[in-house]
Design a protein around this motif. Structure first.
Motif, short mmCIF file in Angstrom:
data_model
loop_
_atom_site.label_atom_id
_atom_site.label_comp_id
_atom_site.label_asym_id
_atom_site.label_seq_id
_atom_site.Cartn_x
_atom_site.Cartn_y
_atom_site.Cartn_z
N MET A 9 0.83 -1.20 0.00
CA MET A 9 0.00 0.00 0.00
C MET A 9 0.87 1.26 0.00
SD MET A 9 -2.91 1.18 2.73
CE MET A 9 -3.95 -0.25 2.34
N GLY A 10 1.96 1.24 0.76
CA GLY A 10 2.86 2.39 0.81
C GLY A 10 3.50 2.65 -0.54
N VAL A 11 3.92 1.59 -1.24
CA VAL A 11 4.50 1.75 -2.57
C VAL A 11 3.49 2.34 -3.53
CG1 VAL A 11 5.43 0.53 -4.56
CG2 VAL A 11 6.20 -0.07 -2.26
N ALA A 12 2.23 1.87 -3.44
CA ALA A 12 1.18 2.38 -4.32
C ALA A 12 0.91 3.85 -4.06
CB ALA A 12 -0.10 1.57 -4.12
N LEU A 13 0.86 4.26 -2.77
CA LEU A 13 0.64 5.66 -2.44
C LEU A 13 1.79 6.52 -2.93
CD1 LEU A 13 -0.79 5.40 1.19
CD2 LEU A 13 -2.01 6.21 -0.85
N ALA A 14 3.01 6.04 -2.76
CA ALA A 14 4.17 6.79 -3.23
C ALA A 14 4.13 6.98 -4.73
CB ALA A 14 5.46 6.08 -2.81
N ALA A 15 3.74 5.93 -5.45
CA ALA A 15 3.65 6.03 -6.91
C ALA A 15 2.58 7.03 -7.31
CB ALA A 15 3.34 4.66 -7.50
N GLY A 16 1.45 7.02 -6.60
CA GLY A 16 0.39 7.97 -6.89
C GLY A 16 0.83 9.40 -6.63
N ASN A 17 1.57 9.59 -5.54
CA ASN A 17 2.05 10.93 -5.21
C ASN A 17 3.02 11.43 -6.27
OD1 ASN A 17 0.58 10.96 -2.90
ND2 ASN A 17 2.25 10.33 -1.55
N ALA A 18 3.88 10.55 -6.76
CA ALA A 18 4.85 10.95 -7.77
C ALA A 18 4.16 11.44 -9.02
CB ALA A 18 5.79 9.79 -8.10
N ALA A 19 3.01 10.81 -9.35
CA ALA A 19 2.30 11.20 -10.56
C ALA A 19 1.46 12.44 -10.35
CB ALA A 19 1.41 10.04 -11.01
N ALA A 20 0.86 12.57 -9.15
CA ALA A 20 -0.10 13.64 -8.94
C ALA A 20 0.46 14.85 -8.22
CB ALA A 20 -1.29 13.09 -8.15
N GLY A 21 1.56 14.73 -7.50
CA GLY A 21 2.11 15.82 -6.72
C GLY A 21 2.85 15.27 -5.53
N THR A 22 2.93 16.04 -4.46
CA THR A 22 3.62 15.59 -3.26
C THR A 22 2.67 15.68 -2.06
OG1 THR A 22 4.47 17.81 -2.80
CG2 THR A 22 5.84 16.35 -4.13
N MET A 23 2.85 14.76 -1.13
CA MET A 23 2.06 14.75 0.09
C MET A 23 2.98 14.42 1.25
SD MET A 23 -1.59 12.86 0.79
CE MET A 23 -0.94 11.18 0.72
N GLN A 24 2.77 15.09 2.38
CA GLN A 24 3.67 14.95 3.52
C GLN A 24 2.89 14.78 4.81
OE1 GLN A 24 5.71 18.54 4.81
NE2 GLN A 24 7.57 17.39 5.25
#
Length: 347
Positions: A9-24
């Motif tokens: 799940m963490g890898v999927a979220l990271a991939a989504g963030n890379a495509a859509a923007g950044t989240m912290q």
């Protein structure tokens, strides 16, 4: 859920963030041990005496052409008990907004800090800390009578604009409807600030207006708060001054004046001594408390700080104004005092 599933799940979220923007994910954890004395004395563990404990999520997306979308949600908690704090059972009681920004400035929608809060924050060495800052007296209403709405650090339902900076000058404005059917002014809040910062100097003016209640049988009345102040840095020392006036449209409501002074000294690269005092005066008589706070911060690292805080609220005869949740018996005139030692970690 198995560890491998959490990792996936963490890898999927990271991939989504890379495509859509950044989240912290970010936050603060703060705890202290305190001795407090008011009408009675107590030894207790307290949270948030340097910075209130919180966690939040912020995100930003580049939309192209200099336009960006952003959001922030932030929740407070008590580190001593693990319970929700500050939001009155709201999931994100500290902040919750969505915005757009560009070279023209920024708009935000949601629960936010007010323009006056931002102007005062730069001046107060204790960063408007809800436990120890003398600036908490700005929200007091004692002796002013009915119809006065206390200054607030946040607006619900707010639309807020932040200007870009022009030679150190900037401004902000916000409006927050009360959302009361049949009464456009009930609960309506609004405000603005104008700030200037150049070199070692900082100056500001801010206004905050708030209409009373949601009772359609009573005509809403306006409470006005004016703030003016500034500071100058004589390296490594910074000294500031504040004047505030609070009044209401209701003739039976007394006006209040506040006079403040601030001091900060960067003793070493890791050590800072800070102090602030605020005097509250009710025109025409009434309680006139004086709040004073002293503090010392020692940075153990870039993210971890050990600190000491000493708080005093001196009440006039018959007064019972307090700070730091120190219990004062009504009309006793007792002073509120506390000393605490704590640790704050940011992540």
């Amino acid at each position: 859920m198995k560890a491998t599933q959490w990792m996936a799940m963490g890898v999927a979220l990271a991939a989504g963030n890379a495509a859509a923007g950044t989240m912290q994910l970010f936050g603060v954890v703060d705890a202290s041990i305190e001795y407090a004395k008011g009408s009675d004395s107590v030894v207790r563990m307290r949270e948030g005496q340097q910075a209130a404990s919180r966690w939040g999520i912020r995100g930003i997306e580049d939309l192209g052409g200099g336009l960006k979308a952003n959001f922030l949600v932030e929740s407070g908690f008590n580190i001593d008990t693990g319970t929700e704090f500050f939001g009155n059972n709201r999931l994100f009681g500290r902040q919750a907004y969505l915005g757009l920004s560009g070279s023209w400035g920024e708009f935000r929608l949601g629960r936010q800090y007010t323009p006056s809060f931002y102007a005062l924050l730069r001046l107060d060495p204790f960063l408007l800390n809800g436990a120890v800052s003398p600036f908490n007296l700005l929200s007091a209403t004692a002796s002013q009578g009915t119809g006065h709405v206390a200054y607030g650090a946040r607006f619900d339902n707010a639309v807020q604009y932040f200007s870009p900076k022009w030679g150190g000058f900037g401004f902000g404005a916000a409006v927050a409807p009360g959302e009361v059917p049949g009464s456009a002014r009930s609960g309506l809040n609004f405000g603005m600030n104008a700030t200037w910062e150049a070199g070692n100097a900082y100056a500001f003016y801010s206004y905050q207006g708030m209409y009373s209640g949601a009772n359609l049988q009573v005509e809403p009345t306006l409470t006005s708060n004016h703030f003016v102040g500034g500071s100058y840095r004589f390296k490594p020392v910074e000294i500031g001054l504040l004047f505030s006036a609070a009044s209401s449209e209701r003739p039976e409501t007394r006006s209040a004046r506040h006079y403040g002074v601030t001091f900060s000294w960067a003793v070493t690269q890791r050590d800072t001594f800070k102090a602030a005092a605020l005097k509250r005066q009710i025109l025409g008589g009434g309680q006139r408390p004086l709040a004073v706070t002293l503090g010392w911060d020692h940075d153990l690292s870039k993210r971890t700080t050990a600190y000491v805080r000493a708080v005093l609220v001196h009440n006039s005869a018959g007064g019972s104004v307090s700070n730091n949740s120190i219990v004062i018996d009504p009309g006793s005139g007792d002073d509120a005092k506390s000393v605490s030692v704590g640790l704050r970690h940011r992540f």
